[in-house]
Design a protein around this motif. Structure first.
Motif, PDB file in Angstrom:
ATOM      1  N   GLU A   1       6.650   4.228  -0.783  1.00  0.00           N
ATOM      2  CA  GLU A   1       5.953   4.895   0.317  1.00  0.00           C
ATOM      3  C   GLU A   1       4.442   4.964   0.067  1.00  0.00           C
ATOM      4  N   GLU A   2       4.037   5.218  -1.173  1.00  0.00           N
ATOM      5  CA  GLU A   2       2.613   5.237  -1.510  1.00  0.00           C
ATOM      6  C   GLU A   2       1.982   3.864  -1.336  1.00  0.00           C
ATOM      7  N   SER A   3       2.704   2.832  -1.708  1.00  0.00           N
ATOM      8  CA  SER A   3       2.198   1.469  -1.538  1.00  0.00           C
ATOM      9  C   SER A   3       2.002   1.147  -0.065  1.00  0.00           C
ATOM     10  N   VAL A   4       2.905   1.612   0.749  1.00  0.00           N
ATOM     11  CA  VAL A   4       2.779   1.356   2.180  1.00  0.00           C
ATOM     12  C   VAL A   4       1.541   2.064   2.730  1.00  0.00           C
ATOM     13  N   ARG A   5       1.342   3.287   2.307  1.00  0.00           N
ATOM     14  CA  ARG A   5       0.178   4.016   2.801  1.00  0.00           C
ATOM     15  C   ARG A   5      -1.126   3.321   2.366  1.00  0.00           C
ATOM     16  N   THR A   6      -1.187   2.839   1.149  1.00  0.00           N
ATOM     17  CA  THR A   6      -2.388   2.137   0.660  1.00  0.00           C
ATOM     18  C   THR A   6      -2.628   0.863   1.444  1.00  0.00           C
ATOM     19  N   ALA A   7      -1.583   0.142   1.706  1.00  0.00           N
ATOM     20  CA  ALA A   7      -1.726  -1.109   2.450  1.00  0.00           C
ATOM     21  C   ALA A   7      -2.169  -0.836   3.876  1.00  0.00           C
ATOM     22  N   GLU A   8      -1.656   0.223   4.438  1.00  0.00           N
ATOM     23  CA  GLU A   8      -2.074   0.562   5.797  1.00  0.00           C
ATOM     24  C   GLU A   8      -3.569   0.917   5.844  1.00  0.00           C
TER      25      GLU A   8
ATOM     26  N   ALA B   1      -5.938  -0.158   3.775  1.00  0.00           N
ATOM     27  CA  ALA B   1      -6.703  -1.390   3.571  1.00  0.00           C
ATOM     28  C   ALA B   1      -6.774  -2.210   4.844  1.00  0.00           C
ATOM     29  N   LEU B   2      -5.717  -2.239   5.538  1.00  0.00           N
ATOM     30  CA  LEU B   2      -5.730  -2.974   6.802  1.00  0.00           C
ATOM     31  C   LEU B   2      -6.682  -2.340   7.788  1.00  0.00           C
ATOM     32  N   LEU B   3      -6.676  -1.040   7.823  1.00  0.00           N
ATOM     33  CA  LEU B   3      -7.578  -0.362   8.750  1.00  0.00           C
ATOM     34  C   LEU B   3      -9.034  -0.657   8.412  1.00  0.00           C
ATOM     35  N   THR B   4      -9.381  -0.666   7.133  1.00  0.00           N
ATOM     36  CA  THR B   4     -10.750  -0.962   6.714  1.00  0.00           C
ATOM     37  C   THR B   4     -11.140  -2.379   7.083  1.00  0.00           C
ATOM     38  N   ALA B   5     -10.272  -3.309   6.865  1.00  0.00           N
ATOM     39  CA  ALA B   5     -10.565  -4.701   7.193  1.00  0.00           C
ATOM     40  C   ALA B   5     -10.744  -4.882   8.689  1.00  0.00           C
ATOM     41  N   GLN B   6      -9.916  -4.213   9.417  1.00  0.00           N
ATOM     42  CA  GLN B   6     -10.032  -4.321  10.866  1.00  0.00           C
ATOM     43  C   GLN B   6     -11.371  -3.733  11.353  1.00  0.00           C
TER      44      GLN B   6
ATOM     45  N   ALA C   1     -10.231 -12.942   7.366  1.00  0.00           N
ATOM     46  CA  ALA C   1      -9.392 -13.228   6.199  1.00  0.00           C
ATOM     47  C   ALA C   1      -8.967 -11.947   5.495  1.00  0.00           C
ATOM     48  N   ALA C   2      -9.912 -10.985   5.456  1.00  0.00           N
ATOM     49  CA  ALA C   2      -9.593  -9.700   4.839  1.00  0.00           C
ATOM     50  C   ALA C   2      -8.525  -8.959   5.627  1.00  0.00           C
ATOM     51  N   VAL C   3      -8.633  -9.051   6.944  1.00  0.00           N
ATOM     52  CA  VAL C   3      -7.601  -8.401   7.782  1.00  0.00           C
ATOM     53  C   VAL C   3      -6.252  -9.050   7.551  1.00  0.00           C
ATOM     54  N   ASP C   4      -6.213 -10.367   7.501  1.00  0.00           N
ATOM     55  CA  ASP C   4      -4.931 -11.068   7.285  1.00  0.00           C
ATOM     56  C   ASP C   4      -4.310 -10.679   5.939  1.00  0.00           C
ATOM     57  N   ALA C   5      -5.165 -10.578   4.941  1.00  0.00           N
ATOM     58  CA  ALA C   5      -4.647 -10.202   3.623  1.00  0.00           C
ATOM     59  C   ALA C   5      -4.107  -8.770   3.636  1.00  0.00           C
ATOM     60  N   ALA C   6      -4.773  -7.892   4.345  1.00  0.00           N
ATOM     61  CA  ALA C   6      -4.314  -6.507   4.430  1.00  0.00           C
ATOM     62  C   ALA C   6      -2.983  -6.414   5.154  1.00  0.00           C
ATOM     63  N   VAL C   7      -2.822  -7.205   6.185  1.00  0.00           N
ATOM     64  CA  VAL C   7      -1.540  -7.216   6.917  1.00  0.00           C
ATOM     65  C   VAL C   7      -0.421  -7.708   6.013  1.00  0.00           C
ATOM     66  N   GLN C   8      -0.672  -8.747   5.260  1.00  0.00           N
ATOM     67  CA  GLN C   8       0.351  -9.284   4.374  1.00  0.00           C
ATOM     68  C   GLN C   8       0.734  -8.269   3.296  1.00  0.00           C
ATOM     69  N   GLN C   9      -0.260  -7.588   2.754  1.00  0.00           N
ATOM     70  CA  GLN C   9       0.010  -6.588   1.735  1.00  0.00           C
ATOM     71  C   GLN C   9       0.827  -5.436   2.303  1.00  0.00           C
ATOM     72  N   LEU C  10       0.522  -5.067   3.508  1.00  0.00           N
ATOM     73  CA  LEU C  10       1.303  -3.997   4.148  1.00  0.00           C
ATOM     74  C   LEU C  10       2.741  -4.427   4.359  1.00  0.00           C
TER      75      LEU C  10
END
Length: 590
Positions: free
Chosen positions: A291-298, A300-305, A376-385
């Motif tokens: 659950e913590e990993s999911v929150r971190t990935a979310e 990161a995605l928001l920042t990239a976006q 590219a940063a957004v794509d990476a954040a989505v994949q990590q999420l």
């Protein structure tokens, strides 16, 4: 006084006693009175034969002496009157007195002797006139041969297969609990059923190490833990069982144990009154980490976006306007040069090149500014999420309830009856825990293959209850016996029985009749021996109309019949030519 003397005629009382004196004496020992020892012996013999003296009875001689004394006095009186004539009467009177005494003292003996003589004479007379039955039969003339007949019967006729059936609760099985998944000793801690208890779906068969053994409908034994991701026929069985108790575990056609099935496990334990089994060890910590990993990935995605949204891309409006103006100016200059006369070809060519350059610059304006990096940063954040969410799902699945094999007992044909219990509270569970059977009585028997092949599943059968009344049953299975047995096994189930009847019948052996052929209602029937063949091949019976004891003189008539169902003792007949009715006497022998 010791003996009686008889005087000879012409002799005096002083004469010596003769041989007769001794025979008439009472006391053989007194033979000395007559100076003759032989006379004394004779006297003793007479005393014993006549019963006049008992050596042990001293009064016996006294009585006789008094009798003889009276006789002697009478004789003396007569002698005084006429000596010659009186002596014979005196001797006769003495003899008569002695005989009377003998008769009087042995009356019972003489009565018995007389009765025996009369019985002998009566027996001889009766034997001459009474004849024994055996002698009378031997002397009688032989009877006239008669006709052997039997009456025609009217009623239902059936051909039956008869077997012996053992009555017991159906399909007994030993219950074994898989304790391989237990973390510690498999100690029975409670919920031990009593004999006769019925186990149905959701019943608790036992409690082992504080955990329940829940009864569910099914045929396959539990052999592994059912958790999310596993698949197989045992998963289908579990989903089917859940549907039977109105819990949703997913589509039984899908053999994969999914989240719905895991959730159904939790609902199952809730209905049973126990907590659901815990997930895999450490699964809760894994869920938290996921659950913590999911929150971190979310995040990161928001920042990239956001970075992508604020990054300028391409020419600005001013730059675009400037480029457009340059193109327009170059175009006007080219047009003015073309209108001049005379035209200057070199100048026109230069202006045309200037116009082309302005257009190219317009096209290139802002091309050096792009958001590729941000994208590219957004794509990476989505994949990590996505990866974090997948890991979270796996962690959550691992934490979902699973069904251990030692906490479920699949039994067919519920409810089941507990016949015997070997597990005891506080003991370690080893081997069979109990024996269960069907909750309803069943019958098992066997028959020879030839008879068994005549039987069919669902065929009706009849057996007698303990009170003698008939009761119906139905065949449920017919098949060859195990091994090299030449007999076939037959299974039956009786119609509904009362609890009292069940108690009386359990464990008994009864006679079961199974009709393999029967008439539709009542029919006429006769023994096989009554059927004869006519000249045209027709079947006939001979009916007597007189007294069968008259033999061949008894009038008879032939009735042509059509034979029907044949049983071991009789055959169905229908009259075709002639009349035949119940009670008619048909000839079976002469």
């Amino acid at each position: 006084m010791g003996r009686f003397r008889r005087e000879r005629p012409g002799s005096s009382q002083a004469d010596s006693p003769g041989p007769e004196d001794g025979r008439l004496g009472v006391d053989g020992a007194d033979g000395a009175d007559g100076a003759d020892g032989a006379d004394g012996a004779d006297d003793g013999m007479l005393g014993e034969a006549g019963g006049l003296q008992d050596p042990a009875d001293p009064e016996g001689p006294a009585d006789l002496q008094s009798i003889l004394a009276d006789d002697t006095d009478d004789a003396d009186d007569a002698d005084d009157a006429d000596a010659d004539d009186a002596r014979p009467p005196r001797r006769g009177a003495s003899f008569l007195a002695g005989g009377t005494a003998v008769l009087r003292r042995n009356r019972t003996l003489w009565l018995v002797a007389g009765a025996a003589a009369l019985s002998l004479v009566a027996g001889l007379l009766l034997g001459r006139f009474i004849v024994s039955p055996a002698d009378a039969a031997a002397d009688a003339e032989p009877p006239v041969p008669g006709l052997v007949t039997v009456p025609v019967e009217y009623g239902p006729l059936s051909n039956d297969v008869t077997i012996r059936g053992e009555i017991a609760y159906a399909d007994p099985v030993e219950v074994r609990i898989d304790t391989s998944s237990s973390a510690g000793p498999a100690v029975v801690t409670g919920q031990v059923p009593e004999e006769g208890t019925e186990l149905d779906a959701l019943s608790i068969a036992l409690e082992v190490a504080g955990r329940p053994v829940i009864v569910l409908p099914g045929e396959l034994p539990a052999y592994r833990t059912l958790r999310v991701g596993v698949s197989g026929p045992d998963v289908v069985q579990f989903k089917t069982a859940m549907r039977a108790i109105e819990l949703d575990a997913g589509d039984p056609a899908d053999n994969v144990f999914g989240i719905d099935a895991a959730n159904a496990v939790g609902a199952l334990y809730s209905q049973a009154g126990y907590s659901a089994p815990a997930g895999e060890e450490g699964s809760a910590e894994l869920v938290l980490a996921a659950e913590e990993s999911v929150r971190t990935a979310e995040q990161a995605l928001l920042t990239a976006q956001n970075a992508l949204a604020t990054t300028p891309v391409g020419a600005t409006p001013v730059e675009i306007r400037e480029a457009d103006n340059a193109i327009a100016s170059a175009s006007r200059e080219l047009y003015a040069a073309q209108q001049e006369r005379p035209q200057d070809p070199v100048r026109i060519a230069d202006l045309a090149d200037a116009l082309d350059l302005a257009a190219l610059r317009r096209q290139e304006t802002g091309s050096d500014r792009t958001d590729a990096t941000e994208r590219a940063a957004v794509d990476a954040a989505v994949q990590q999420l996505t990866l974090a969410q997948e890991e979270q799902a796996r962690a959550q699945e691992a934490a979902l309830p699973a069904l251990p094999p030692g906490e479920v007992l699949f039994l067919t044909e519920l409810p089941r009856r507990v016949d015997a219990v070997t597990a005891t509270r506080g003991s370690t569970l080893e081997g069979p825990a109990m024996t269960v059977s069907g909750a309803s009585l069943g019958m098992t028997g066997s028959a020879a293959e030839a008879d068994a092949r005549l039987l069919e599943v669902d065929a009706a059968a009849i057996f007698d209850l303990p009170d003698g009344s008939p009761h119906k049953a139905k065949i449920t299975a017919v098949g060859p016996g195990e091994g090299d047995s030449q007999r076939w096994d037959i299974e039956l189930v009786p119609d509904a029985l009362t609890p009292e009847q069940i108690q009386e019948l359990q464990g008994s052996n009864v006679r079961v009749s199974i009709a393999v052929g029967a008439t539709d209602g009542d029919v006429l029937s006769v023994p096989y021996a009554a059927l004869t063949a006519g000249p045209g091949g027709q079947t006939r019976v001979e009916v007597t109309e007189g007294d069968p004891r008259d033999g061949e003189e008894s009038p008879t008539r032939l009735v042509v019949v059509r034979s029907g169902l044949a049983t071991p003792g009789a055959v169905e007949v229908t009259p075709i030519e002639g009349e035949l009715a119940e009670g008619d006497l048909v000839v079976v022998g002469r």
